[in-house]
Write a protein that holds these residues in place. Structure first.
Motif, mmCIF file in Angstrom:
data_model
loop_
_atom_site.group_PDB
_atom_site.id
_atom_site.type_symbol
_atom_site.label_atom_id
_atom_site.label_comp_id
_atom_site.label_asym_id
_atom_site.label_seq_id
_atom_site.Cartn_x
_atom_site.Cartn_y
_atom_site.Cartn_z
ATOM 1 N N TYR A 9 -7.738 4.392 6.874
ATOM 2 C CA TYR A 9 -8.148 3.380 5.806
ATOM 3 C C TYR A 9 -9.102 2.650 6.249
ATOM 4 O O TYR A 9 -9.091 2.143 7.603
ATOM 5 C CB TYR A 9 -7.043 2.409 5.391
ATOM 6 C CG TYR A 9 -5.872 3.315 4.814
ATOM 7 C CD1 TYR A 9 -5.769 3.654 3.642
ATOM 8 C CD2 TYR A 9 -4.790 3.710 5.657
ATOM 9 C CE1 TYR A 9 -4.743 4.221 2.869
ATOM 10 C CE2 TYR A 9 -3.756 4.381 5.108
ATOM 11 C CZ TYR A 9 -3.606 4.528 3.717
ATOM 12 O OH TYR A 9 -2.813 5.186 3.366
ATOM 13 N N TYR A 11 -11.622 -0.476 5.196
ATOM 14 C CA TYR A 11 -12.146 -1.364 4.189
ATOM 15 C C TYR A 11 -13.382 -2.059 4.337
ATOM 16 O O TYR A 11 -13.990 -2.443 3.448
ATOM 17 C CB TYR A 11 -10.818 -2.388 4.099
ATOM 18 C CG TYR A 11 -9.679 -1.950 3.441
ATOM 19 C CD1 TYR A 11 -9.730 -1.722 2.167
ATOM 20 C CD2 TYR A 11 -8.670 -1.406 4.297
ATOM 21 C CE1 TYR A 11 -8.374 -1.228 1.422
ATOM 22 C CE2 TYR A 11 -7.578 -0.761 3.759
ATOM 23 C CZ TYR A 11 -7.486 -0.683 2.258
ATOM 24 O OH TYR A 11 -6.211 -0.070 1.856
ATOM 25 N N GLN A 15 -13.906 -2.763 10.674
ATOM 26 C CA GLN A 15 -12.426 -2.761 10.573
ATOM 27 C C GLN A 15 -12.019 -1.192 10.454
ATOM 28 O O GLN A 15 -12.466 -0.596 9.521
ATOM 29 C CB GLN A 15 -11.854 -3.500 9.703
ATOM 30 C CG GLN A 15 -10.385 -3.856 9.929
ATOM 31 C CD GLN A 15 -9.597 -3.604 8.678
ATOM 32 O OE1 GLN A 15 -10.034 -3.878 7.706
ATOM 33 N NE2 GLN A 15 -8.332 -3.642 8.593
ATOM 34 N N THR A 17 -8.203 1.197 10.051
ATOM 35 C CA THR A 17 -6.528 1.404 10.143
ATOM 36 C C THR A 17 -6.124 2.915 10.288
ATOM 37 O O THR A 17 -6.491 3.638 9.567
ATOM 38 C CB THR A 17 -5.872 0.772 8.857
ATOM 39 O OG1 THR A 17 -6.282 -0.832 8.730
ATOM 40 C CG2 THR A 17 -4.528 0.798 9.058
ATOM 41 N N LEU A 28 -4.080 -1.370 13.701
ATOM 42 C CA LEU A 28 -4.879 -2.090 12.865
ATOM 43 C C LEU A 28 -6.012 -2.334 13.797
ATOM 44 O O LEU A 28 -5.676 -3.206 14.788
ATOM 45 C CB LEU A 28 -4.396 -3.332 11.915
ATOM 46 C CG LEU A 28 -3.129 -3.108 11.216
ATOM 47 C CD1 LEU A 28 -2.667 -4.459 10.574
ATOM 48 C CD2 LEU A 28 -3.476 -1.982 10.040
ATOM 49 N N GLU A 30 -9.804 -4.166 14.676
ATOM 50 C CA GLU A 30 -10.963 -4.984 14.298
ATOM 51 C C GLU A 30 -12.049 -5.055 15.266
ATOM 52 O O GLU A 30 -11.639 -5.257 16.538
ATOM 53 C CB GLU A 30 -10.435 -6.364 14.028
ATOM 54 C CG GLU A 30 -11.329 -7.405 13.428
ATOM 55 C CD GLU A 30 -11.839 -6.992 11.987
ATOM 56 O OE1 GLU A 30 -12.983 -7.257 11.713
ATOM 57 O OE2 GLU A 30 -11.044 -6.601 11.172
ATOM 58 N N GLN A 42 -8.271 -11.260 9.607
ATOM 59 C CA GLN A 42 -8.602 -10.170 9.023
ATOM 60 C C GLN A 42 -7.651 -8.913 9.123
ATOM 61 O O GLN A 42 -7.193 -8.122 8.263
ATOM 62 C CB GLN A 42 -10.088 -9.472 9.588
ATOM 63 C CG GLN A 42 -11.049 -10.271 8.603
ATOM 64 C CD GLN A 42 -12.485 -9.964 9.210
ATOM 65 O OE1 GLN A 42 -12.658 -9.781 10.470
ATOM 66 N NE2 GLN A 42 -13.545 -10.065 8.616
ATOM 67 N N THR A 46 -5.306 -7.202 6.402
ATOM 68 C CA THR A 46 -4.970 -5.699 6.117
ATOM 69 C C THR A 46 -3.583 -5.346 6.137
ATOM 70 O O THR A 46 -3.310 -4.677 5.303
ATOM 71 C CB THR A 46 -5.876 -5.223 7.251
ATOM 72 O OG1 THR A 46 -7.398 -5.400 7.430
ATOM 73 C CG2 THR A 46 -5.829 -3.701 6.954
#
Length: 100
Positions: A9, A11, A15, A17, A28, A30, A42, A46
């Motif tokens: 993912y 976004y 970032q 995921t 996750l 960043e 963030q 998320t």
């Protein structure tokens, strides 16, 4: 080799995921310049957005930052690490490499 199923993912530009469906691990990630504290916010946002997708997953938090920052010593960061678990949070300069 084994056939590993991954979902990804994205976004925001900085970032990512990754979810390993076989191991039920979620990463996750960043990317930041020096603002580690906003990275924490963030990552938490998320996690909230992907709550359903992350159900049943062990969540790992990764922050890659461009240059040294005092944010790594800030109480907000140390509280985040304590809350999420020392082995699950990792912040490093420029690159993190690991087998997922």
């Amino acid at each position: 080799g084994t056939d590993m199923r991954m979902r990804s993912y994205k976004y925001l530009l900085n970032q990512q995921t990754l979810i390993n469906d076989d191991k039920r691990n979620a990463y996750l990630i960043e990317l930041k310049g020096t603002d580690i504290l906003s990275a924490i916010e963030q990552l938490e946002n998320t996690e909230s957005i992907l709550r359903k997708e992350l159900a049943g997953c062990q969540i790992y938090y990764r922050i890659v930052y461009r240059s040294n920052t005092h944010g790594i010593r800030a109480s907000r960061y140390t509280k985040f690490v304590a809350k999420k678990g020392i082995g699950r949070v990792l912040a490093k300069t420029k690159c993190i490499e690991e087998t997922i």
